[in-house]
Design a protein around this motif. Structure first.
Motif, PDB file in Angstrom:
ATOM      1  N   LEU A  43      -0.120  -1.505  -4.991  1.00  0.00           N
ATOM      2  CA  LEU A  43      -1.271  -0.460  -5.046  1.00  0.00           C
ATOM      3  C   LEU A  43      -1.076   1.073  -5.337  1.00  0.00           C
ATOM      4  O   LEU A  43      -1.516   1.696  -5.332  1.00  0.00           O
ATOM      5  CB  LEU A  43      -2.255  -0.650  -3.793  1.00  0.00           C
ATOM      6  CG  LEU A  43      -2.373  -1.885  -3.148  1.00  0.00           C
ATOM      7  CD1 LEU A  43      -3.213  -1.996  -1.904  1.00  0.00           C
ATOM      8  CD2 LEU A  43      -3.753  -2.545  -4.464  1.00  0.00           C
ATOM      9  N   ALA A  44       0.497   1.300  -5.719  1.00  0.00           N
ATOM     10  CA  ALA A  44       0.834   2.462  -5.956  1.00  0.00           C
ATOM     11  C   ALA A  44       0.181   2.902  -7.154  1.00  0.00           C
ATOM     12  O   ALA A  44       0.051   2.201  -8.225  1.00  0.00           O
ATOM     13  CB  ALA A  44       2.243   2.807  -5.875  1.00  0.00           C
ATOM     14  N   GLY A  63       0.763  -1.171   0.034  1.00  0.00           N
ATOM     15  CA  GLY A  63      -0.022  -0.028  -0.024  1.00  0.00           C
ATOM     16  C   GLY A  63       1.014   1.376   0.045  1.00  0.00           C
ATOM     17  O   GLY A  63       0.280   2.341   0.011  1.00  0.00           O
ATOM     18  N   SER A  64       2.040   1.201  -0.232  1.00  0.00           N
ATOM     19  CA  SER A  64       2.991   2.320  -0.150  1.00  0.00           C
ATOM     20  C   SER A  64       2.917   2.973  -1.515  1.00  0.00           C
ATOM     21  O   SER A  64       2.765   2.203  -2.444  1.00  0.00           O
ATOM     22  CB  SER A  64       4.435   1.900   0.209  1.00  0.00           C
ATOM     23  OG  SER A  64       5.331   3.040   0.061  1.00  0.00           O
ATOM     24  N   PRO A  65       3.150   4.457  -1.564  1.00  0.00           N
ATOM     25  CA  PRO A  65       2.975   4.897  -2.840  1.00  0.00           C
ATOM     26  C   PRO A  65       4.174   4.774  -3.667  1.00  0.00           C
ATOM     27  O   PRO A  65       4.431   5.176  -4.816  1.00  0.00           O
ATOM     28  CB  PRO A  65       2.911   6.403  -2.392  1.00  0.00           C
ATOM     29  CG  PRO A  65       3.489   6.603  -0.925  1.00  0.00           C
ATOM     30  CD  PRO A  65       3.076   5.190  -0.395  1.00  0.00           C
ATOM     31  N   ARG A  66       5.477   4.260  -3.047  1.00  0.00           N
ATOM     32  CA  ARG A  66       6.479   3.901  -3.770  1.00  0.00           C
ATOM     33  C   ARG A  66       6.646   2.495  -3.923  1.00  0.00           C
ATOM     34  O   ARG A  66       6.697   1.543  -3.030  1.00  0.00           O
ATOM     35  CB  ARG A  66       7.864   4.319  -2.975  1.00  0.00           C
ATOM     36  CG  ARG A  66       7.961   5.880  -2.725  1.00  0.00           C
ATOM     37  CD  ARG A  66       9.217   5.925  -1.924  1.00  0.00           C
ATOM     38  NE  ARG A  66       8.887   7.166  -1.073  1.00  0.00           N
ATOM     39  CZ  ARG A  66       9.645   7.470  -0.051  1.00  0.00           C
ATOM     40  NH1 ARG A  66      10.708   6.555   0.245  1.00  0.00           N
ATOM     41  NH2 ARG A  66       9.294   8.359   0.805  1.00  0.00           N
ATOM     42  N   LYS A  67       6.441   2.150  -5.351  1.00  0.00           N
ATOM     43  CA  LYS A  67       6.456   0.470  -5.579  1.00  0.00           C
ATOM     44  C   LYS A  67       7.576  -0.068  -5.224  1.00  0.00           C
ATOM     45  O   LYS A  67       7.714  -1.419  -4.892  1.00  0.00           O
ATOM     46  CB  LYS A  67       6.214   0.482  -7.126  1.00  0.00           C
ATOM     47  CG  LYS A  67       4.932   0.732  -7.765  1.00  0.00           C
ATOM     48  CD  LYS A  67       4.951   0.547  -9.072  1.00  0.00           C
ATOM     49  CE  LYS A  67       3.301   0.810  -9.585  1.00  0.00           C
ATOM     50  NZ  LYS A  67       3.372   0.403 -11.004  1.00  0.00           N
ATOM     51  N   GLU A  68       8.880   0.424  -5.160  1.00  0.00           N
ATOM     52  CA  GLU A  68      10.054   0.024  -5.016  1.00  0.00           C
ATOM     53  C   GLU A  68      10.759   0.348  -3.590  1.00  0.00           C
ATOM     54  O   GLU A  68      11.960   0.257  -3.653  1.00  0.00           O
ATOM     55  CB  GLU A  68      11.104  -0.167  -6.308  1.00  0.00           C
ATOM     56  CG  GLU A  68      10.631  -0.353  -7.407  1.00  0.00           C
ATOM     57  CD  GLU A  68      10.132  -1.894  -7.505  1.00  0.00           C
ATOM     58  OE1 GLU A  68      10.925  -2.978  -6.666  1.00  0.00           O
ATOM     59  OE2 GLU A  68       9.149  -2.278  -7.924  1.00  0.00           O
ATOM     60  N   LEU A  76      -0.631 -10.861   3.378  1.00  0.00           N
ATOM     61  CA  LEU A  76       0.228  -9.906   4.056  1.00  0.00           C
ATOM     62  C   LEU A  76      -0.007  -8.373   3.371  1.00  0.00           C
ATOM     63  O   LEU A  76      -0.351  -8.073   2.370  1.00  0.00           O
ATOM     64  CB  LEU A  76       1.612 -10.075   3.550  1.00  0.00           C
ATOM     65  CG  LEU A  76       2.247 -11.515   4.044  1.00  0.00           C
ATOM     66  CD1 LEU A  76       3.885 -11.435   3.209  1.00  0.00           C
ATOM     67  CD2 LEU A  76       2.455 -11.565   5.444  1.00  0.00           C
ATOM     68  N   LEU A  77      -0.305  -7.633   4.441  1.00  0.00           N
ATOM     69  CA  LEU A  77      -0.817  -6.143   4.114  1.00  0.00           C
ATOM     70  C   LEU A  77       0.574  -5.327   4.446  1.00  0.00           C
ATOM     71  O   LEU A  77       1.070  -5.287   5.815  1.00  0.00           O
ATOM     72  CB  LEU A  77      -2.001  -5.676   4.937  1.00  0.00           C
ATOM     73  CG  LEU A  77      -3.248  -6.397   4.576  1.00  0.00           C
ATOM     74  CD1 LEU A  77      -4.057  -5.971   5.510  1.00  0.00           C
ATOM     75  CD2 LEU A  77      -3.529  -6.406   3.345  1.00  0.00           C
ATOM     76  N   GLY A  78       1.047  -4.479   3.675  1.00  0.00           N
ATOM     77  CA  GLY A  78       2.051  -3.426   4.015  1.00  0.00           C
ATOM     78  C   GLY A  78       1.782  -1.860   3.700  1.00  0.00           C
ATOM     79  O   GLY A  78       1.155  -1.872   2.499  1.00  0.00           O
TER      80      GLY A  78
END
Length: 98
Positions: free
Chosen positions: A46-47, A15-20, A89-91
């Motif tokens: 999800l970014a 769920g972070s806006p940064r894919k990597e 897993l949710l991040g």
């Protein structure tokens, strides 16, 4: 008598806006360990996605199809991935406010 080994699947949602970014790195560390154990894995980024929240229309309950009636995004695809997985897993990253 042999017991048939049931295949497992774990899906991780970043769920972070940064894919990597760091969240993806940490999720991948866990997924790598699961793969070593023969567990099928998938990472969903999800970014950049715009997902609608629940509007409490209760169509999912009425239709009994386990799908959201709002179909303008990929939410139903993600719900299906969660339903077929044995682990989720949710991040995400924390939101800091000033």
């Amino acid at each position: 008598m042999r017991k048939e080994k049931k295949s497992m699947k774990v899906v991780a949602f970043n769920g972070s806006p940064r894919k990597e970014g760091n969240t993806a790195i940490l999720l991948n560390l866990v997924l790598d360990e699961l793969r070593k154990e023969g567990i099928e894995t998938e990472l969903v980024q999800l970014a950049g996605e715009t997902l609608s929240g629940c509007i409490a229309c209760y169509k999912c309950m009425e239709n009994k199809d386990q799908r959201c009636a709002v179909v303008k995004d990929r939410l139903n695809e993600y719900i299906a991935k969660m339903r077929e997985a044995q682990g989720i897993l949710l991040g995400s990253r924390p939101t800091f406010r000033k």
